[in-house]
Write a protein that holds these residues in place. Structure first.
Motif, mmCIF file in Angstrom:
data_model
loop_
_atom_site.group_PDB
_atom_site.id
_atom_site.type_symbol
_atom_site.label_atom_id
_atom_site.label_comp_id
_atom_site.label_asym_id
_atom_site.label_seq_id
_atom_site.Cartn_x
_atom_site.Cartn_y
_atom_site.Cartn_z
ATOM 1 N N TRP A 56 -39.390 50.266 -19.867
ATOM 2 C CA TRP A 56 -39.782 51.416 -20.692
ATOM 3 C C TRP A 56 -40.219 50.990 -22.050
ATOM 4 O O TRP A 56 -40.933 51.765 -22.793
ATOM 5 C CB TRP A 56 -38.596 52.449 -20.587
ATOM 6 C CG TRP A 56 -38.790 53.059 -19.252
ATOM 7 C CD1 TRP A 56 -37.738 52.856 -18.120
ATOM 8 C CD2 TRP A 56 -39.691 54.004 -18.507
ATOM 9 N NE1 TRP A 56 -38.097 53.325 -17.136
ATOM 10 C CE2 TRP A 56 -39.380 54.132 -17.134
ATOM 11 C CE3 TRP A 56 -40.901 54.504 -19.129
ATOM 12 C CZ2 TRP A 56 -39.850 54.780 -16.215
ATOM 13 C CZ3 TRP A 56 -41.637 55.360 -18.183
ATOM 14 C CH2 TRP A 56 -41.127 55.414 -16.911
ATOM 15 N N ALA A 59 -43.512 49.515 -22.375
ATOM 16 C CA ALA A 59 -44.681 50.655 -22.482
ATOM 17 C C ALA A 59 -44.682 51.607 -23.643
ATOM 18 O O ALA A 59 -45.694 52.288 -23.808
ATOM 19 C CB ALA A 59 -44.190 51.495 -21.189
ATOM 20 N N ASN A 60 -43.636 51.472 -24.434
ATOM 21 C CA ASN A 60 -43.583 52.395 -25.640
ATOM 22 C C ASN A 60 -43.754 51.742 -26.871
ATOM 23 O O ASN A 60 -43.809 52.473 -28.192
ATOM 24 C CB ASN A 60 -42.144 53.462 -25.471
ATOM 25 C CG ASN A 60 -42.274 54.179 -24.613
ATOM 26 O OD1 ASN A 60 -42.844 55.385 -24.698
ATOM 27 N ND2 ASN A 60 -41.617 54.031 -23.352
ATOM 28 N N ASN A 62 -46.750 50.896 -28.461
ATOM 29 C CA ASN A 62 -48.101 51.013 -28.288
ATOM 30 C C ASN A 62 -48.999 51.769 -29.442
ATOM 31 O O ASN A 62 -48.163 52.589 -30.330
ATOM 32 C CB ASN A 62 -48.437 51.762 -27.106
ATOM 33 C CG ASN A 62 -47.719 53.217 -27.027
ATOM 34 O OD1 ASN A 62 -48.436 54.120 -27.602
ATOM 35 N ND2 ASN A 62 -46.672 53.487 -26.241
ATOM 36 N N ASN A 142 -54.752 56.489 -23.323
ATOM 37 C CA ASN A 142 -54.211 55.271 -23.812
ATOM 38 C C ASN A 142 -55.211 54.158 -23.736
ATOM 39 O O ASN A 142 -55.254 53.187 -24.660
ATOM 40 C CB ASN A 142 -52.880 54.809 -22.897
ATOM 41 C CG ASN A 142 -51.589 55.771 -23.170
ATOM 42 O OD1 ASN A 142 -51.290 55.872 -24.184
ATOM 43 N ND2 ASN A 142 -51.387 56.275 -22.179
ATOM 44 N N THR A 321 -50.619 48.801 -24.810
ATOM 45 C CA THR A 321 -51.288 49.608 -24.299
ATOM 46 C C THR A 321 -51.519 49.371 -22.610
ATOM 47 O O THR A 321 -51.517 50.423 -21.947
ATOM 48 C CB THR A 321 -52.761 50.017 -24.779
ATOM 49 O OG1 THR A 321 -52.450 50.383 -26.231
ATOM 50 C CG2 THR A 321 -53.175 51.462 -23.991
ATOM 51 N N LEU A 324 -48.316 49.867 -21.046
ATOM 52 C CA LEU A 324 -48.225 51.259 -20.807
ATOM 53 C C LEU A 324 -49.168 51.754 -19.495
ATOM 54 O O LEU A 324 -48.540 52.359 -18.699
ATOM 55 C CB LEU A 324 -48.392 52.231 -21.889
ATOM 56 C CG LEU A 324 -48.476 53.700 -21.936
ATOM 57 C CD1 LEU A 324 -47.209 54.127 -21.556
ATOM 58 C CD2 LEU A 324 -48.888 54.410 -23.324
#
Length: 485
Positions: A56, A59-60, A62, A142, A321, A324
């Motif tokens: 996580w 993915a964050n 970004n 994204n 990105t 993500l």
């Protein structure tokens, strides 16, 4: 009333679903995952919940989070108001963590677990809209954000980013993203720790530069007050909260953990993995907006970053990105299977990518990107808030007791068939929550309640409260979170 929930058991599967229980071993990193929406046998479960943190976190970190953080300042908030909104909005990662605990309990992805809430047929509609459509929309947003960074990188080589080049760049980024999504769970678990460490190092440099230039006493020339201020605050929380709420599929990445895994650990590592980088990166965007013009984030940030670092930063934006969107494409592929389309997970991921690329090219070549981001994030919350609320409430009502093998049965004899394949409690609660949220939204259109309150967008809290309350009341009226045999 005594609980009507059975202990987990094995159930005979129909010929239609039996093929889902006997795939080859899922394999490790670098091999295409064999499992799709089928149940994960206990012998194939492994790992520790702390590994969810890097999934996580990667993915964050970004570009979209930077943009959204800067947007709060552009909306007229002071720096400290924006930071308060960022922390508040990111608290919704606790709901993402709560949903994730159902993965080890069921050994199934979220797209299947939600059959318990909506019924076999009702869940197909839920996955088509809340699962697949929303995932593809976020994939496109994204991807567009990553592409704008890549365009700048291409132009640094002396190549003009015309339409043909832009299309090629979008396709190249999408190909890298979809490759990770196709290879699946084990590859994601392997790659995301080094990606997290790389992105953390890059954004640490960005943070130093931003801290040196930020105006910590920033306030707009005409500060917002009264109802206008509250309207912007609520809209800001909705913008930030849209990110964690978009992951109604967090069980997809926890379902390979052993059934006995601590639910608190799964919730905690998932929530922290989203919350900490979410707050950090959004805050960097807000701080940067006090020093430079974030209507063009790349041009603005180039003014405060060292020249040698600019290409590194742009590459990091693209990498973050991709990380993500690999999660998003993975879940979108599972959602397409759960809709009822009989297709291998790897092919469903590619189909999702094709749809997302088309939307991305529209967002970049036809519409205004910042307006698109703001409108889409706020509008999707009308669906995501109530959907998350129903799922979270079901977990609490059932005490996270899900019968994974029984969830695989899609026949009328299924314990999750309910009434003609639909669970009225889930369907009515979701419909009621979405309706209430739609009356309170202020984005592409202004709902009547929002208009009466001076354009104050209360869609997020209202949708969650209405959907959760309705689901609890309707479920209890039917005798509890019941599994009928």
């Amino acid at each position: 009333m005594a609980s009507t929930l059975p202990d987990p058991h094995e159930v005979p599967l129909s010929p239609r679903t039996a093929h889902q229980e006997a795939p080859p071993p899922t394999g490790g990193a670098g091999r295409i995952e064999a499992h799709g929406i089928d149940h994960i046998p206990e012998r194939e479960r492994h790992g520790h919940p702390r590994r969810l943190f890097s999934v996580w976190a990667a993915a964050n970190v970004n570009y979209l989070s930077l943009i959204v953080g800067g947007t709060l300042i552009l909306m007229g908030l002071t720096l400290w108001q924006a930071l308060a909104v960022i922390v508040t909005g990111n608290l919704f990662w606790s709901l993402t963590g709560l949903l994730a605990i159902s993965g080890p309990a069921a050994g199934a992805p979220s797209e299947v677990i939600t059959r318990a809430m909506f019924g076999i047929r009702g869940n197909r509609v839920n996955n088509a809209v809340v699962g697949w459509m929303i995932s593809v929309s976020y994939f496109a947003l994204n991807l567009a954000a990553a592409a704008t960074a890549a365009f700048s990188l291409v132009e640094k080589t002396g190549v003009t980013a015309g339409t043909g080049v832009k299309v090629a760049v979008v396709l190249a980024i999408a190909a890298l993203t979809l490759t990770i999504g196709v290879y699946g769970h084990a590859t994601i678990m392997k790659l995301y720790l080094p990606i997290t460490l790389t992105l953390t190092a890059v954004f640490a440099v960005v943070a130093v530069c931003v801290f040196q230039h930020a105006d910590y006493a920033y306030a707009p020339a005409e500060p917002l007050t009264g109802a206008e201020l509250w309207a912007v605050l609520f809209s800001g929380v909705t913008l930030i909260g849209a990110a964690p709420l978009s992951y109604t599929t967090s069980a997809d990445f926890s379902r390979y953990l052993p059934r006995t895994t601590s639910a608190k650990a799964v919730l905690g590592w998932t929530a922290l993995g989203g919350f900490l980088p979410g707050v950090a990166v959004c805050s960097l965007g807000a701080l940067a907006a006090t020093a430079v013009d974030m209507t063009d984030p790349q041009a603005g940030l180039q003014r405060i970053l060292p020249g040698w670092f600019d290409p590194v930063f742009l590459l990091a934006l693209v990498l973050g990105t991709i990380a993500l969107n690999a999660l998003t494409s993975y879940s979108a592929g599972l959602a397409l299977q759960a809709v009822g389309i009989r297709i291998r997970r790897s092919l469903s991921v590619l189909a999702d990518g094709a749809a997302a690329v088309s939307l991305t090219l529209y967002a970049l070549l036809v519409s205004d990107f910042l307006d698109t981001v703001s409108n889409v994030l706020q509008l999707t919350v009308v669906l995501l808030g109530p959907a998350t609320a129903v799922y979270a409430t079901d977990i609490l009502l059932r005490h996270n007791r899900y019968d994974g093998p029984a969830l695989m049965d899609e026949t009328p004899g299924s314990p999750f068939w309910y009434t003609a394949g639909v669970n009225p409690a889930g369907a009515l609660a979701l419909a009621g929550g979405v309706t209430a949220a739609a009356l309170c939204v202020d984005t592409l259109y202004t709902g009547p309640i929002a208009g009466a309150l001076g354009d104050m967008d209360l869609s997020l809290p209202v949708g969650i409260v209405v959907a959760s309350s309705l689901y609890a009341l309707l479920t209890r009226a039917r005798g509890g979170a019941r599994v009928r045999r």
